[in-house]
Design an enzyme around this catalytic site. Structure first.
Site, PDB file in Angstrom:
ATOM      1  N   ARG A  53      50.626  45.501  36.460  1.00  0.00           N
ATOM      2  CA  ARG A  53      49.903  45.910  37.828  1.00  0.00           C
ATOM      3  C   ARG A  53      49.317  44.406  38.357  1.00  0.00           C
ATOM      4  O   ARG A  53      48.835  43.728  37.516  1.00  0.00           O
ATOM      5  CB  ARG A  53      48.931  46.976  37.938  1.00  0.00           C
ATOM      6  N   ASP A  99      35.897  49.796  39.651  1.00  0.00           N
ATOM      7  CA  ASP A  99      36.574  51.258  39.274  1.00  0.00           C
ATOM      8  C   ASP A  99      35.580  51.953  38.335  1.00  0.00           C
ATOM      9  O   ASP A  99      35.551  53.155  38.432  1.00  0.00           O
ATOM     10  CB  ASP A  99      38.065  50.920  38.607  1.00  0.00           C
ATOM     11  N   GLY A 147      45.474  39.361  32.779  1.00  0.00           N
ATOM     12  CA  GLY A 147      44.925  40.011  34.041  1.00  0.00           C
ATOM     13  C   GLY A 147      46.307  41.188  34.827  1.00  0.00           C
ATOM     14  O   GLY A 147      45.678  41.392  35.823  1.00  0.00           O
ATOM     15  N   SER A 194      48.973  44.042  30.733  1.00  0.00           N
ATOM     16  CA  SER A 194      50.072  44.295  29.648  1.00  0.00           C
ATOM     17  C   SER A 194      49.708  45.067  28.537  1.00  0.00           C
ATOM     18  O   SER A 194      50.379  45.806  28.160  1.00  0.00           O
ATOM     19  CB  SER A 194      50.047  42.490  28.925  1.00  0.00           C
ATOM     20  N   ASP A 215      43.832  50.338  35.574  1.00  0.00           N
ATOM     21  CA  ASP A 215      45.209  49.873  34.978  1.00  0.00           C
ATOM     22  C   ASP A 215      46.227  51.226  34.797  1.00  0.00           C
ATOM     23  O   ASP A 215      47.380  51.053  35.280  1.00  0.00           O
ATOM     24  CB  ASP A 215      45.142  48.932  33.844  1.00  0.00           C
ATOM     25  N   TYR A 257      32.730  41.589  29.906  1.00  0.00           N
ATOM     26  CA  TYR A 257      33.015  42.600  30.655  1.00  0.00           C
ATOM     27  C   TYR A 257      32.143  43.971  30.189  1.00  0.00           C
ATOM     28  O   TYR A 257      31.675  44.848  31.173  1.00  0.00           O
ATOM     29  CB  TYR A 257      34.538  43.347  29.918  1.00  0.00           C
TER      30      TYR A 257
HETATM   31  C1  GLA Z   1      40.321  45.387  33.619  1.00  0.00           C
HETATM   32  C2  GLA Z   1      40.102  46.759  33.396  1.00  0.00           C
HETATM   33  C3  GLA Z   1      39.913  47.630  34.676  1.00  0.00           C
HETATM   34  C4  GLA Z   1      39.029  46.742  35.887  1.00  0.00           C
HETATM   35  C5  GLA Z   1      39.374  45.318  36.060  1.00  0.00           C
HETATM   36  C6  GLA Z   1      38.532  44.553  37.176  1.00  0.00           C
HETATM   37  O1  GLA Z   1      41.851  45.457  34.269  1.00  0.00           O
HETATM   38  O2  GLA Z   1      41.055  47.191  32.355  1.00  0.00           O
HETATM   39  O3  GLA Z   1      39.623  48.764  34.354  1.00  0.00           O
HETATM   40  O4  GLA Z   1      37.889  47.105  35.444  1.00  0.00           O
HETATM   41  O5  GLA Z   1      39.521  44.728  34.780  1.00  0.00           O
HETATM   42  O6  GLA Z   1      38.656  45.417  38.194  1.00  0.00           O
END
Ligand code: GLA
Length: 339
Positions: A12, A21, A104, A107, A148, A197
């Site tokens: 995605r 999220d 990003g 995967s 995701d 993160y």
């Molecule tokens: C990663 C996480 C998602 C989201 C994005 C940022 O992809 O897996 O849950 O927090 O970062 O938007």
């Protein structure tokens, strides 16, 4: 259990709405034509034997292994999914992917969902997303949100997906005519394990203890935060959630200029207030914006490296932008055996 043994899960791209999220915000991702296929040549036994065309090191592990200790690390996602779904029969097969790994474009979530469908589960949509999301946490220890997995299991062919992470509802949003979407790798890979993160998520939890849910917070609430660092983090989240609404309206109205402007603002917010960009991501965004016909660009996903998403007029030569020109894919699916 059904006997499906080949499954495809798309990656995605998040068009807008990053790092919202996990506070129950809204995001606007799109499943893409690039994705991961898991094919099982044999089933049974108590071992999982999989090779991957993307990452060195075959997986050969007992199905009841502790996911956190599995080597190679991509196998942690596989074992965690099978444990989450209480699947006890092993299998032998291959993983192939057209996604750049650790870039990003989800995967890991694509691998999780493809494994679940190939080994056989009756879960679909939100339930499948929730199971794979729990597996992701067990595999990596990183407290990611549901974005995701939910995009991959619930995508709409030909459309983006407005995801409300508070009630976990989704709605298809048509792509305007004349729009091209690209993902361009900035040249720097990233892993969320060991990244900032988790600390960003903790910061949001601290802020919510002071002012209540960020999803409902106003700019006045943010101004009441004593700590300047917290005010910047909160300002990103609150403004980004608002931008998702505005971007969706702009898409509905076919207003490409407004979309581009919002994408640019989103990148600035992620870079300056949330501090999840990098020198390479910023450079890729600047480079993309200089291409005539590009209307906006921003980092996509968690940041710290990986891909940017570029919005352009459809008549721009794809080679001028580079990367992948993306189409909106349908959800993850089993592939029926060829007759
Ligand atoms: C990663 C996480 C998602 C989201 C994005 C940022 O992809 O897996 O849950 O927090 O970062 O938007």
């Amino acid at each position: 259990m059904n006997g499906a043994d080949t499954a495809f899960a798309p990656g995605r791209v998040n068009l807008i709405g990053d790092h919202v999220d996990y506070v129950g915000g809204r995001a606007l991702p799109m499943a893409i034509q690039l994705g991961t296929t898991v094919t099982l040549a044999g089933r049974g036994g108590t071992r999982i034997r999989l090779s991957s065309d993307a990452v060195p090191g075959a997986l050969d592990v007992a199905i009841d292994a502790d996911p956190a200790t599995v080597d190679p690390p991509w196998g942690r996602h596989v074992v965690a999914v099978l444990r989450e779904l209480a699947i006890s029969a092993g299998g032998t097969g291959t993983v192939t992917t057209s996604l750049p790994v650790g870039a990003g474009l989800s995967s890991s979530a694509a691998l999780e969902v493809a494994v679940a469908l190939a080994f056989g589960t009756d879960l679909t949509g939100l339930d499948l997303a929730l199971a794979c999301h729990r597996a992701e946490a067990a595999a990596t220890g990183v407290p990611t949100g549901i974005l995701d997995q939910l995009t991959i299991t619930s995508a709409c062919d030909g459309a983006a997906l407005l995801v409300d992470c508070r009630d976990l509802s989704t709605r298809a949003v048509r792509l305007p005519d004349g729009l091209a979407i690209h993902a361009v790798h900035c040249g720097e890979s990233r892993s969320l394990t060991g990244s900032a993160y988790a600390s960003r998520r903790t910061a949001c939890e601290d802020i919510e203890r002071e002012i209540g849910p960020l999803r409902d917070a106003t700019m006045d609430d943010i101004a009441s935060l004593a700590d300047r660092g917290r005010r910047r983090r909160a300002r990103h989240v609150v403004s980004e959630i608002a931008r998702v609404g505005d971007f969706t309206d702009a898409m509905d109205a076919g207003d490409l200029d407004a979309m581009g402007h919002l994408a640019d603002e989103s990148h600035r917010s992620l870079r300056d207030d949330y501090e999840v960009s990098s020198v390479a991501l910023d450079a890729a965004v600047e480079r993309a914006r200089r291409v005539p016909g590009v209307i906006g660009a921003r980092l996509t996903g968690a940041g710290f490296g990986g891909c940017i998403v570029v919005f352009a007029h459809r008549d721009v030569d794809p080679a001028e932008i580079g990367g992948w020109r993306l189409d909106a894919s349908g959800p993850a699916r089993r592939i029926p055996p060829a007759r």
